[in-house]
Write an enzyme that holds these catalytic residues in place. Structure first.
Site, PDB file in Angstrom:
ATOM      1  N   CYS A  58       0.818  -1.215   0.000  1.00  8.60           N
ATOM      2  CA  CYS A  58       0.000   0.000   0.000  1.00  8.60           C
ATOM      3  C   CYS A  58       0.850   1.261   0.000  1.00  8.60           C
ATOM      4  O   CYS A  58       1.345   1.691   1.053  1.00  8.60           O
ATOM      5  CB  CYS A  58      -0.935  -0.019   1.204  1.00  8.60           C
ATOM      6  SG  CYS A  58      -1.990   1.440   1.283  1.00  8.60           S
ATOM      7  N   CYS A  73      -0.644   4.102   2.094  1.00 12.61           N
ATOM      8  CA  CYS A  73      -0.466   3.949   3.543  1.00 12.61           C
ATOM      9  C   CYS A  73       0.982   4.217   3.955  1.00 12.61           C
ATOM     10  O   CYS A  73       1.234   4.856   4.972  1.00 12.61           O
ATOM     11  CB  CYS A  73      -0.813   2.532   3.989  1.00 12.61           C
ATOM     12  SG  CYS A  73      -2.266   1.825   3.217  1.00 12.61           S
ATOM     13  N   ASP A  74       1.939   3.707   3.182  1.00 14.23           N
ATOM     14  CA  ASP A  74       3.328   3.671   3.654  1.00 14.23           C
ATOM     15  C   ASP A  74       4.305   4.545   2.870  1.00 14.23           C
ATOM     16  O   ASP A  74       5.462   4.681   3.268  1.00 14.23           O
ATOM     17  CB  ASP A  74       3.839   2.221   3.614  1.00 14.23           C
ATOM     18  CG  ASP A  74       3.029   1.312   4.528  1.00 14.23           C
ATOM     19  OD1 ASP A  74       2.589   1.801   5.580  1.00 14.23           O
ATOM     20  OD2 ASP A  74       2.829   0.136   4.182  1.00 14.23           O
TER      21      ASP A  74
END
Ligand code: NAP
Length: 310
Positions: A138, A141-142
């Protein structure tokens, strides 16, 4: 069939585009559906940045914002939400029984919209470093954790291209690693990737290992002849497609060789009367937010008709 006092009218599993659209339609039909948010509340759109192809948004829309609006819309018409993951089902009787980690549910009709989970490469080091140590699925997300360092994205589809483009906001360099010369992604995405100064294409190689110390420092790849080389990267973003979340529902429901639910000609009915499927858990062809939403709509309408007839 007599009245079933305790059973839900409609139980909807999943809160991606398919599940939430089903929830809007079922709630608006007065069925007061119970909707279970599973392992990834909001589904895949919550891990994407900008959604450019969902109709109605001239300049695109943030994935989380779109999902949040759909949920609010469903709640406005009386959909109820709870968190649980279904582990097993008994669809043999007129009332469907579903066993979750938090409770056991009974419903007259069930709509399964459990989506699909990211596929992994299955190479040494991948699991070891998965999460906060340099392997992830992701970018949204990261990505921000990898500022001013080189990263790799693996895959040649729209997801990989989208992840690569998103990561250019943070990383010093993005290596897009794909096992073929040509891409599965749409032309517009490929053109954007190819013309971005921060993205370097690493083609015709497959990842064979993720190496590191406490954290990742290398992605090892091999070409068709088996010759290996090391790419110095701090994170590997795996974007090689998805696996349908159909496990707990087999063998009650039929799945194909890849685990996708098999549905009837209306795309949402299963071999169990009153059980319907929608979205990426059953669609391996289109897999778009809008097609998932369309299937959710169909499933809710079919569930409504089925309940009316029983
Ligand atoms: P996908 O289209 O199935 O592409 C998966 C990619 O991963 C392929 O290029 C495949 O290579 C590669 N791959 C698969 N297994 C691999 C392995 N073991 N090792 C190395 N590479 C591997 O999946 P996706 O990109 O997640 O897209 C899924 C669907 O969502 C598509 O319909 C796509 O259009 C849609 N989507 C749309 C958007 C958008 O419109 N903005 C964004 C994201 C996703 P091969 O090509 O060699 O098979």
């Amino acid at each position: 069939m007599g009245r079933i006092p305790m059973a839900e009218n409609v139980l909807i599993l999943g809160t991606g585009c398919a599940g939430l659209t089903a929830a809007i339609y079922a709630a608006r039909a007065g069925l007061s559906p119970l909707v279970l948010e599973g392992g990834q509340p909001g589904g895949q759109l919550t891990t994407t940045s900008e959604v450019e192809n969902f109709p109605g948004f001239t300049h695109g829309v943030d994935g989380n914002e779109l999902i949040g609006s759909m949920k609010g819309q469903a709640e406005r018409f009386g959909a109820r939400f709870a968190w649980d993951r279904i582990a097993s089902v008994d669809f043999s009787g007129p009332v469907k029984k579903l066993v979750g980690g938090e409770a056991t549910y009974e419903a007259k009709a069930v709509i399964i919209a459990t989506g699909a989970s990211p596929r992994l490469l299955g190479i040494p080091g991948e699991k070891e470093y998965y999460g906060g140590n340099g392997v992830t699925t992701c970018a949204t997300c990261d990505g921000a954790f990898y500022r001013d360092v080189p990263v790799a994205v693996v895959g040649g589809g729209d997801s990989a291209c989208e992840e690569a483009l998103f990561l250019t906001r943070f990383a010093s360099r993005v290596l897009l690693v794909h096992r073929r010369e040509t891409f599965r992604a749409s032309d517009i995405m490929v053109q954007r990737v190819k013309s971005h100064p921060k993205i370097e294409l690493v083609l015709n190689v497959s990842p064979v290992a993720v190496l590191g110390d406490a954290k990742v420092h290398t992605l090892r790849v091999a070409d068709r002849s088996g010759a290996e080389r090391d790419l110095a990267v701090k994170c590997v973003f795996v974007a090689i497609g998805h696996v349908p979340n159909s496990g707990p529902f087999t063998p009650a429901l039929e799945v194909d060789d890849n685990g996708y639910f098999v549905a009837g000609p209306n795309t949402v009915s299963t071999r169990v009367p009153g059980v319907f499927v929608a979205g990426d858990c059953s669609d391996h062809v289109y897999r778009q937010a809008i097609t998932a939403a369309g299937m959710g709509c169909r499933a809710a309408i079919e569930a409504e008709r089925w309940l009316a007839g029983h």
